[in-house]
Design a protein around this motif. Sequence first.
Motif, PDB file in Angstrom:
ATOM      1  N   MET A   1       2.237  10.550   4.291  1.00 16.85           N
ATOM      2  CA  MET A   1       0.796  10.566   4.490  1.00 16.85           C
ATOM      3  C   MET A   1       0.424   9.804   5.743  1.00 16.85           C
ATOM      4  N   ASP A   2      -0.448  10.403   6.511  1.00 19.51           N
ATOM      5  CA  ASP A   2      -0.911   9.793   7.752  1.00 19.51           C
ATOM      6  C   ASP A   2      -2.257   9.124   7.483  1.00 19.51           C
ATOM      7  N   VAL A   3      -2.284   7.785   7.451  1.00 17.61           N
ATOM      8  CA  VAL A   3      -3.508   7.029   7.200  1.00 17.61           C
ATOM      9  C   VAL A   3      -3.759   6.107   8.383  1.00 17.61           C
ATOM     10  N   GLN A   4      -4.919   6.243   9.003  1.00 19.11           N
ATOM     11  CA  GLN A   4      -5.327   5.389  10.102  1.00 19.11           C
ATOM     12  C   GLN A   4      -6.585   4.627   9.698  1.00 19.11           C
ATOM     13  N   VAL A   5      -6.638   3.322  10.052  1.00 21.66           N
ATOM     14  CA  VAL A   5      -7.781   2.493   9.692  1.00 21.66           C
ATOM     15  C   VAL A   5      -8.494   2.066  10.966  1.00 21.66           C
ATOM     16  N   GLU A   6      -9.808   2.316  11.000  1.00 17.44           N
ATOM     17  CA  GLU A   6     -10.627   1.943  12.152  1.00 17.44           C
ATOM     18  C   GLU A   6     -11.707   0.960  11.717  1.00 17.44           C
ATOM     19  N   GLY A   7     -12.092   0.058  12.626  1.00 15.67           N
ATOM     20  CA  GLY A   7     -13.159  -0.879  12.343  1.00 15.67           C
ATOM     21  C   GLY A   7     -12.637  -2.260  12.020  1.00 15.67           C
ATOM     22  N   SER A   8     -13.563  -3.182  11.840  1.00 17.89           N
ATOM     23  CA  SER A   8     -13.225  -4.573  11.577  1.00 17.89           C
ATOM     24  C   SER A   8     -13.094  -4.805  10.075  1.00 17.89           C
ATOM     25  N   GLY A   9     -11.866  -4.980   9.643  1.00 13.93           N
ATOM     26  CA  GLY A   9     -11.629  -5.188   8.224  1.00 13.93           C
ATOM     27  C   GLY A   9     -10.142  -5.111   7.926  1.00 13.93           C
ATOM     28  N   PRO A  10      -9.761  -5.382   6.695  1.00 17.34           N
ATOM     29  CA  PRO A  10      -8.345  -5.395   6.334  1.00 17.34           C
ATOM     30  C   PRO A  10      -7.759  -3.988   6.278  1.00 17.34           C
ATOM     31  N   VAL A  11      -6.527  -3.876   6.712  1.00 20.36           N
ATOM     32  CA  VAL A  11      -5.830  -2.588   6.619  1.00 20.36           C
ATOM     33  C   VAL A  11      -4.916  -2.548   5.393  1.00 20.36           C
ATOM     34  N   GLU A  12      -4.536  -3.730   4.887  1.00 16.79           N
ATOM     35  CA  GLU A  12      -3.534  -3.807   3.828  1.00 16.79           C
ATOM     36  C   GLU A  12      -3.889  -2.993   2.571  1.00 16.79           C
ATOM     37  N   PRO A  13      -5.143  -3.055   2.073  1.00 18.92           N
ATOM     38  CA  PRO A  13      -5.428  -2.301   0.846  1.00 18.92           C
ATOM     39  C   PRO A  13      -5.205  -0.798   1.000  1.00 18.92           C
ATOM     40  N   PHE A  14      -5.469  -0.280   2.168  1.00 18.60           N
ATOM     41  CA  PHE A  14      -5.368   1.157   2.386  1.00 18.60           C
ATOM     42  C   PHE A  14      -3.921   1.601   2.579  1.00 18.60           C
ATOM     43  N   PHE A  15      -3.131   0.783   3.239  1.00 19.37           N
ATOM     44  CA  PHE A  15      -1.713   1.111   3.375  1.00 19.37           C
ATOM     45  C   PHE A  15      -0.981   0.903   2.055  1.00 19.37           C
ATOM     46  N   ALA A  16      -1.381  -0.123   1.303  1.00 23.43           N
ATOM     47  CA  ALA A  16      -0.780  -0.337  -0.016  1.00 23.43           C
ATOM     48  C   ALA A  16      -1.116   0.831  -0.942  1.00 23.43           C
ATOM     49  N   ALA A  17      -2.356   1.306  -0.861  1.00 21.32           N
ATOM     50  CA  ALA A  17      -2.754   2.460  -1.670  1.00 21.32           C
ATOM     51  C   ALA A  17      -1.958   3.699  -1.273  1.00 21.32           C
ATOM     52  N   ARG A  18      -1.759   3.884   0.017  1.00 21.65           N
ATOM     53  CA  ARG A  18      -0.963   5.017   0.488  1.00 21.65           C
ATOM     54  C   ARG A  18       0.443   4.972  -0.095  1.00 21.65           C
ATOM     55  N   ASP A  19       1.075   3.801  -0.025  1.00 23.42           N
ATOM     56  CA  ASP A  19       2.448   3.674  -0.512  1.00 23.42           C
ATOM     57  C   ASP A  19       2.537   3.944  -2.006  1.00 23.42           C
ATOM     58  N   LEU A  20       1.563   3.469  -2.755  1.00 28.35           N
ATOM     59  CA  LEU A  20       1.540   3.733  -4.195  1.00 28.35           C
ATOM     60  C   LEU A  20       1.279   5.205  -4.481  1.00 28.35           C
ATOM     61  N   PHE A  21       0.318   5.777  -3.784  1.00 27.76           N
ATOM     62  CA  PHE A  21      -0.071   7.158  -4.031  1.00 27.76           C
ATOM     63  C   PHE A  21       1.087   8.116  -3.788  1.00 27.76           C
ATOM     64  N   GLU A  22       1.904   7.809  -2.794  1.00 23.05           N
ATOM     65  CA  GLU A  22       3.006   8.697  -2.445  1.00 23.05           C
ATOM     66  C   GLU A  22       4.088   8.738  -3.520  1.00 23.05           C
ATOM     67  N   ARG A  23       4.022   7.834  -4.480  1.00 18.22           N
ATOM     68  CA  ARG A  23       4.957   7.919  -5.606  1.00 18.22           C
ATOM     69  C   ARG A  23       4.639   9.097  -6.520  1.00 18.22           C
ATOM     70  N   GLU A  24       3.397   9.554  -6.472  1.00 15.87           N
ATOM     71  CA  GLU A  24       2.949  10.612  -7.372  1.00 15.87           C
ATOM     72  C   GLU A  24       2.573  11.892  -6.642  1.00 15.87           C
ATOM     73  N   ALA A  25       1.983  11.760  -5.459  1.00 15.31           N
ATOM     74  CA  ALA A  25       1.488  12.925  -4.729  1.00 15.31           C
ATOM     75  C   ALA A  25       1.400  12.590  -3.247  1.00 15.31           C
ATOM     76  N   THR A  26       0.912  13.544  -2.469  1.00 17.00           N
ATOM     77  CA  THR A  26       0.741  13.299  -1.042  1.00 17.00           C
ATOM     78  C   THR A  26      -0.434  14.103  -0.533  1.00 17.00           C
ATOM     79  N   LEU A  27      -0.815  13.871   0.709  1.00 19.78           N
ATOM     80  CA  LEU A  27      -1.873  14.622   1.348  1.00 19.78           C
ATOM     81  C   LEU A  27      -1.303  15.337   2.568  1.00 19.78           C
ATOM     82  N   ASP A  28      -1.688  16.581   2.724  1.00 16.25           N
ATOM     83  CA  ASP A  28      -1.212  17.341   3.874  1.00 16.25           C
ATOM     84  C   ASP A  28      -1.974  16.974   5.140  1.00 16.25           C
TER      85      ASP A  28
END
Length: 255
Positions: A1-28
Motif C-alpha cells: 500500500m502506498d500511503v503518503q502523509v502531508e501537513g503538520s502532524g504525526p505520520v506514525e499512526p497512519f503508517f502503523a495502520a497501513r502495516d496492520l491493514f496489510e495483514r488482512e487486505a490491501t489497496l490498489d
Amino acid sequence: MDVQVEGSGPVEPFFAARDLFEREATLDDPVTVRIVEDPDERTRVKHTADGHTLTISQQAATSAMARELALHEFAHMHHHERGHPSHTQSMEEVIFLALAGRTVERRKLTHCRQIANHMKDIYADDLWLSVAPAGKLVDFLESSVASALADQPSAPAWDRFGHEAARTSAASDPEITAVNAAFALGLVERHNLVEPDHRLYDLAHAAAADAPEIDFERFKGWFRSLSADPDESEYRKTLVDATREYAGGNGPAAD
C-alpha cells in the motif's frame, strides 16, 4: 500500500495502520493523508481516479484513536475499490423504494442516511477489527451512548469518522438515539467485544426505553446480523426494510 502523509502532524499512526491493514487486505490505489490545522475540519475521504485522499484535522491526527481512525477509513477505501454493495448502493433509490408515496419528516430522511452510514461502518469495522484491538472503539461507543442520554450538545458525533451524517441530542430526537444505541450494541455483539454485564447494555436499554416507538431489538438484529458478503439485491432489501421501519410516514409505500 502506498500511503503518503502531508501537513503538520504525526505520520506514525497512519503508517502503523497501513502495516496492520496489510495483514488482512490491501489497496490498489495510493492514499494521501492531508493533516490540516482546522480543529473543526471533519474527517473525510475523497475517491478519484488518482487515488484516495483522507483529510483529517490535526486534533484528530494526534488523538488516541488516530490509528483506529485510519484503519477504519482504509477499510472504507477497500470496500469502495471492490464495489461492495454497502458502498455503491444509492440512498436516493432506497428512499424511493421504501417511501414513495409517503409523507415523511425531513429530519427522518436525514436519519435514514445515518442508518445507511451505520451499515457501511459495520462492514468497515468487520475488516479492521480482525487486525487491531477493539478496546478504544468500545470506549468510544460507550461514551457516545452515555453522552446522548445525558443530552449534551457537545457529545461526540455518532459519525465518529466524519461521514455525511448528523447526530442530534437525545432530547430532540430520542428515536435516532435509540437506533444509534442499537448500532453500538449490534456491533459489539457481532464481534463479541463485551461481556453481558458491560455498561453499554444498560445505556442502550435506557435509550430504547426513551423511544418505545422504535423496535430496538429489530434494529440491533439488523446491525448484528448483516450478511458478511451480501449481493446487491440482498443489501438493497435490508436497507429498504430498515428505512421503511424507521421513517414510516403517511400513505402507501412502494412494493
